[in-house]
Design a protein around this motif. Sequence first.
Motif, PDB file in Angstrom:
ATOM      1  N   ARG A 200       0.610  -1.257   0.004  1.00 40.80           N
ATOM      2  CA  ARG A 200      -0.105  -0.160   0.060  1.00 40.80           C
ATOM      3  C   ARG A 200       0.934   1.318   0.039  1.00 40.80           C
ATOM      4  O   ARG A 200       0.575   2.333  -0.926  1.00 40.80           O
ATOM      5  CB  ARG A 200      -0.922   0.010   1.173  1.00 40.80           C
ATOM      6  CG  ARG A 200      -2.073   1.023   1.117  1.00 40.80           C
ATOM      7  CD  ARG A 200      -2.929   1.071   2.595  1.00 40.80           C
ATOM      8  NE  ARG A 200      -3.336  -0.237   2.804  1.00 40.80           N
ATOM      9  CZ  ARG A 200      -4.287  -0.767   2.656  1.00 40.80           C
ATOM     10  NH1 ARG A 200      -5.144  -0.200   1.394  1.00 40.80           N
ATOM     11  NH2 ARG A 200      -4.897  -1.923   2.750  1.00 40.80           N
ATOM     12  N   GLY A 201       1.958   1.171   0.948  1.00 39.22           N
ATOM     13  CA  GLY A 201       2.892   2.315   1.003  1.00 39.22           C
ATOM     14  C   GLY A 201       3.616   2.684  -0.364  1.00 39.22           C
ATOM     15  O   GLY A 201       3.504   3.907  -0.956  1.00 39.22           O
ATOM     16  N   ALA A 202       4.072   1.444  -0.883  1.00 38.77           N
ATOM     17  CA  ALA A 202       4.740   1.582  -2.312  1.00 38.77           C
ATOM     18  C   ALA A 202       3.834   2.215  -3.433  1.00 38.77           C
ATOM     19  O   ALA A 202       3.994   3.071  -4.026  1.00 38.77           O
ATOM     20  CB  ALA A 202       5.436   0.441  -2.811  1.00 38.77           C
ATOM     21  N   CYS A 203       2.610   1.782  -3.445  1.00 38.37           N
ATOM     22  CA  CYS A 203       1.490   2.439  -4.238  1.00 38.37           C
ATOM     23  C   CYS A 203       1.090   3.816  -4.094  1.00 38.37           C
ATOM     24  O   CYS A 203       0.965   4.571  -5.013  1.00 38.37           O
ATOM     25  CB  CYS A 203       0.178   1.592  -4.235  1.00 38.37           C
ATOM     26  SG  CYS A 203       0.373  -0.216  -5.032  1.00 38.37           S
ATOM     27  N   GLU A 204       0.942   4.249  -2.955  1.00 42.05           N
ATOM     28  CA  GLU A 204       0.817   5.688  -2.526  1.00 42.05           C
ATOM     29  C   GLU A 204       1.802   6.663  -2.954  1.00 42.05           C
ATOM     30  O   GLU A 204       1.575   7.460  -3.621  1.00 42.05           O
ATOM     31  CB  GLU A 204       0.496   5.852  -1.063  1.00 42.05           C
ATOM     32  CG  GLU A 204      -0.657   5.134  -0.753  1.00 42.05           C
ATOM     33  CD  GLU A 204      -0.732   5.287   0.951  1.00 42.05           C
ATOM     34  OE1 GLU A 204       0.272   5.726   1.439  1.00 42.05           O
ATOM     35  OE2 GLU A 204      -1.922   4.796   1.505  1.00 42.05           O
ATOM     36  N   ILE A 205       2.981   6.068  -2.894  1.00 41.53           N
ATOM     37  CA  ILE A 205       4.252   6.787  -3.444  1.00 41.53           C
ATOM     38  C   ILE A 205       4.317   6.955  -4.817  1.00 41.53           C
ATOM     39  O   ILE A 205       4.662   7.890  -5.443  1.00 41.53           O
ATOM     40  CB  ILE A 205       5.513   6.533  -2.976  1.00 41.53           C
ATOM     41  CG1 ILE A 205       5.600   6.536  -1.121  1.00 41.53           C
ATOM     42  CG2 ILE A 205       6.813   7.059  -3.387  1.00 41.53           C
ATOM     43  CD1 ILE A 205       6.630   5.905  -0.655  1.00 41.53           C
ATOM     44  N   LEU A 206       4.009   5.744  -5.487  1.00 36.96           N
ATOM     45  CA  LEU A 206       4.163   5.799  -6.860  1.00 36.96           C
ATOM     46  C   LEU A 206       2.933   6.219  -7.734  1.00 36.96           C
ATOM     47  O   LEU A 206       2.927   5.945  -8.934  1.00 36.96           O
ATOM     48  CB  LEU A 206       4.494   4.255  -7.388  1.00 36.96           C
ATOM     49  CG  LEU A 206       5.850   3.780  -6.898  1.00 36.96           C
ATOM     50  CD1 LEU A 206       6.270   2.296  -6.972  1.00 36.96           C
ATOM     51  CD2 LEU A 206       7.086   4.819  -7.230  1.00 36.96           C
ATOM     52  N   GLY A 207       1.943   6.436  -7.056  1.00 33.86           N
ATOM     53  CA  GLY A 207       0.565   6.545  -7.777  1.00 33.86           C
ATOM     54  C   GLY A 207       0.005   5.446  -8.365  1.00 33.86           C
ATOM     55  O   GLY A 207      -0.616   5.606  -9.710  1.00 33.86           O
ATOM     56  N   LEU A 208       0.219   4.164  -7.845  1.00 30.22           N
ATOM     57  CA  LEU A 208      -0.450   2.933  -8.246  1.00 30.22           C
ATOM     58  C   LEU A 208      -1.301   2.500  -7.584  1.00 30.22           C
ATOM     59  O   LEU A 208      -1.762   2.806  -6.323  1.00 30.22           O
ATOM     60  CB  LEU A 208       0.732   1.898  -8.714  1.00 30.22           C
ATOM     61  CG  LEU A 208       2.005   2.114  -9.371  1.00 30.22           C
ATOM     62  CD1 LEU A 208       3.091   0.989  -9.079  1.00 30.22           C
ATOM     63  CD2 LEU A 208       1.607   2.288 -10.714  1.00 30.22           C
ATOM     64  N   ASP A 209      -2.447   1.678  -8.146  1.00 32.30           N
ATOM     65  CA  ASP A 209      -3.464   1.133  -7.478  1.00 32.30           C
ATOM     66  C   ASP A 209      -3.446  -0.329  -7.327  1.00 32.30           C
ATOM     67  O   ASP A 209      -3.334  -1.174  -8.338  1.00 32.30           O
ATOM     68  CB  ASP A 209      -4.811   1.359  -8.339  1.00 32.30           C
ATOM     69  CG  ASP A 209      -6.128   0.996  -7.421  1.00 32.30           C
ATOM     70  OD1 ASP A 209      -6.041   0.006  -6.780  1.00 32.30           O
ATOM     71  OD2 ASP A 209      -7.184   1.454  -8.149  1.00 32.30           O
ATOM     72  N   PRO A 210      -3.294  -0.943  -6.180  1.00 30.89           N
ATOM     73  CA  PRO A 210      -3.091  -2.304  -5.805  1.00 30.89           C
ATOM     74  C   PRO A 210      -4.304  -3.217  -6.431  1.00 30.89           C
ATOM     75  O   PRO A 210      -3.916  -4.404  -7.035  1.00 30.89           O
ATOM     76  CB  PRO A 210      -3.189  -2.279  -4.565  1.00 30.89           C
ATOM     77  CG  PRO A 210      -3.580  -1.241  -4.107  1.00 30.89           C
ATOM     78  CD  PRO A 210      -3.498  -0.287  -4.858  1.00 30.89           C
ATOM     79  N   LEU A 211      -5.362  -2.658  -6.843  1.00 29.33           N
ATOM     80  CA  LEU A 211      -6.371  -3.648  -7.473  1.00 29.33           C
ATOM     81  C   LEU A 211      -6.062  -3.911  -8.935  1.00 29.33           C
ATOM     82  O   LEU A 211      -6.506  -4.860  -9.353  1.00 29.33           O
ATOM     83  CB  LEU A 211      -7.691  -2.753  -7.643  1.00 29.33           C
ATOM     84  CG  LEU A 211      -8.555  -2.510  -6.323  1.00 29.33           C
ATOM     85  CD1 LEU A 211      -9.811  -1.667  -6.589  1.00 29.33           C
ATOM     86  CD2 LEU A 211      -9.158  -3.984  -6.184  1.00 29.33           C
ATOM     87  N   TYR A 212      -5.142  -3.205  -9.640  1.00 28.88           N
ATOM     88  CA  TYR A 212      -4.701  -3.392 -10.912  1.00 28.88           C
ATOM     89  C   TYR A 212      -3.242  -4.030 -11.028  1.00 28.88           C
ATOM     90  O   TYR A 212      -2.616  -4.515 -12.338  1.00 28.88           O
ATOM     91  CB  TYR A 212      -4.562  -1.903 -11.634  1.00 28.88           C
ATOM     92  CG  TYR A 212      -6.120  -1.656 -11.979  1.00 28.88           C
ATOM     93  CD1 TYR A 212      -6.816  -1.970 -13.016  1.00 28.88           C
ATOM     94  CD2 TYR A 212      -6.631  -0.526 -11.115  1.00 28.88           C
ATOM     95  CE1 TYR A 212      -8.109  -1.303 -13.125  1.00 28.88           C
ATOM     96  CE2 TYR A 212      -7.886   0.093 -11.274  1.00 28.88           C
ATOM     97  CZ  TYR A 212      -8.543  -0.267 -12.348  1.00 28.88           C
ATOM     98  OH  TYR A 212      -9.918   0.281 -12.424  1.00 28.88           O
ATOM     99  N   LEU A 213      -2.441  -4.386  -9.870  1.00 27.39           N
ATOM    100  CA  LEU A 213      -1.188  -4.837  -9.837  1.00 27.39           C
ATOM    101  C   LEU A 213      -1.429  -6.352 -10.075  1.00 27.39           C
ATOM    102  O   LEU A 213      -2.292  -7.043  -9.787  1.00 27.39           O
ATOM    103  CB  LEU A 213      -0.359  -4.483  -8.525  1.00 27.39           C
ATOM    104  CG  LEU A 213      -0.110  -3.347  -8.407  1.00 27.39           C
ATOM    105  CD1 LEU A 213       0.507  -2.844  -7.264  1.00 27.39           C
ATOM    106  CD2 LEU A 213       0.928  -2.542  -9.652  1.00 27.39           C
ATOM    107  N   ALA A 214      -0.219  -6.923 -10.880  1.00 26.02           N
ATOM    108  CA  ALA A 214      -0.237  -8.207 -11.211  1.00 26.02           C
ATOM    109  C   ALA A 214      -0.007  -9.298  -9.975  1.00 26.02           C
ATOM    110  O   ALA A 214       0.787  -8.583  -9.003  1.00 26.02           O
ATOM    111  CB  ALA A 214       0.842  -8.689 -12.047  1.00 26.02           C
ATOM    112  N   ASN A 215      -0.656 -10.208  -9.756  1.00 29.22           N
ATOM    113  CA  ASN A 215      -0.446 -11.271  -8.639  1.00 29.22           C
ATOM    114  C   ASN A 215       0.060 -12.752  -9.431  1.00 29.22           C
ATOM    115  O   ASN A 215      -0.463 -12.822 -10.705  1.00 29.22           O
ATOM    116  CB  ASN A 215      -1.749 -11.525  -7.820  1.00 29.22           C
ATOM    117  CG  ASN A 215      -2.237 -10.200  -7.468  1.00 29.22           C
ATOM    118  OD1 ASN A 215      -1.926  -9.892  -6.418  1.00 29.22           O
ATOM    119  ND2 ASN A 215      -3.060  -9.505  -8.277  1.00 29.22           N
ATOM    120  N   GLU A 216       0.636 -13.372  -8.719  1.00 32.95           N
ATOM    121  CA  GLU A 216       1.031 -14.806  -9.233  1.00 32.95           C
ATOM    122  C   GLU A 216       0.543 -15.851  -8.304  1.00 32.95           C
ATOM    123  O   GLU A 216       1.206 -17.047  -8.462  1.00 32.95           O
ATOM    124  CB  GLU A 216       2.384 -14.786  -9.585  1.00 32.95           C
ATOM    125  CG  GLU A 216       2.620 -13.981 -10.903  1.00 32.95           C
ATOM    126  CD  GLU A 216       2.108 -14.511 -12.197  1.00 32.95           C
ATOM    127  OE1 GLU A 216       1.629 -15.618 -12.254  1.00 32.95           O
ATOM    128  OE2 GLU A 216       2.069 -13.564 -13.091  1.00 32.95           O
TER     129      GLU A 216
END
Length: 366
Positions: free
Chosen positions: A284-300
């Motif tokens: 969550r912290g990395a996403c806030e800094i980089l302007g990313l949304d975890p809902l759209y990040l890849a999972n494996e």
Amino acid sequence: MTRTLLDRKPGESSEAKPPTQWLDRMRDKHITMAHGSGGKAMRELIERLFVEAFDNPLLAAMEDQAVVPLEGLRQQGTKLAFTTDSYVVNPLFFPGGSIGELAVHGTINDLAVSGATPLFLSCGMILEEGLSIDTLGQVVSRMREAAALAGVSIVTGDTKVVERGAADKLFVNTAGIGIIQRDVAISARRACPGDVVITNGNIGDHGVAILLARNELALESTVESDTQPLHDLVRLMLEVCPDIHCLRDATRGGVATVLNEFAAASQVAIHLVEAAIPVRESVRGACEILGLDPLYLANEGKLVAIVPREQADSIVDAMRTHPAGRDSAIIGEVKETPNGAVLMATAFGGLRVVDTLVGDQLPRIC
């Protein structure tokens, strides 16, 4: 009586040979164009590296195909599941995994979300001239270990070599075959109003792990990829609820993309609750800094399921008993309207549209 590859029970691991001196026996230390020529160098690469690492009777025959007796397959189920995927992740090795585990787990999971028990994989490799044999050996070793732990066998393959600069070190293609053991009817078209949405844990780990592994950002955070096989977890879910309606692994495009596919295919609305979606604080912290949304990040190693409401709690309870599902949670529900849309109740009390992205937030993620 000798057991064959078809005699294993679902989830049972095949026996992996202990690490051998593959690399010491290789005369060359880097891939050359000769390794793709079909001559002695190619045969040495195949026999001393791939065949020895993936050792099993079907592969040892060294034919152009793996021949599988149908009788054994019929004893395990009534339907065949078949899938293929390619892996171009950069870098090849990252916290929590490598392109090797990714290729095995990703194909296993594509089979698993159909309700199938994975049995056999193929392995096709595109190698760039100049690739270190040591690097290739590490990737092969990771694949061997991942396949053995998951109870699948790599039974056929192919190797091609391209000129220096024509690829990026190493690309992998894996295809998989599995057997569906019961009369399941999992489909993106089966979501119904009243159903519940479930995921098996923290989302976005893989995407952030790859981003940090590229060393392009000065972020002090340790996040490991969630790459893992999910077929045993799915088997447990089906034991509790044979009538799972929808099931996908949330890889490229993340959870948001999977849910949009479900909503469009079933012509329903999916309503999420932001506070219920498990996200690791470091992610969550990395996403806030980089302007990313975890809902759209890849999972494996994450799946999204839509199940009947009356069985949802029992499914989640069962999932939490499995290592791959300890953080499982109900994250939303299916409604009639607005048709084909995904909405999310935010932590601030608003309602947000969760649409499908035009492109991926991060390239070369798997």
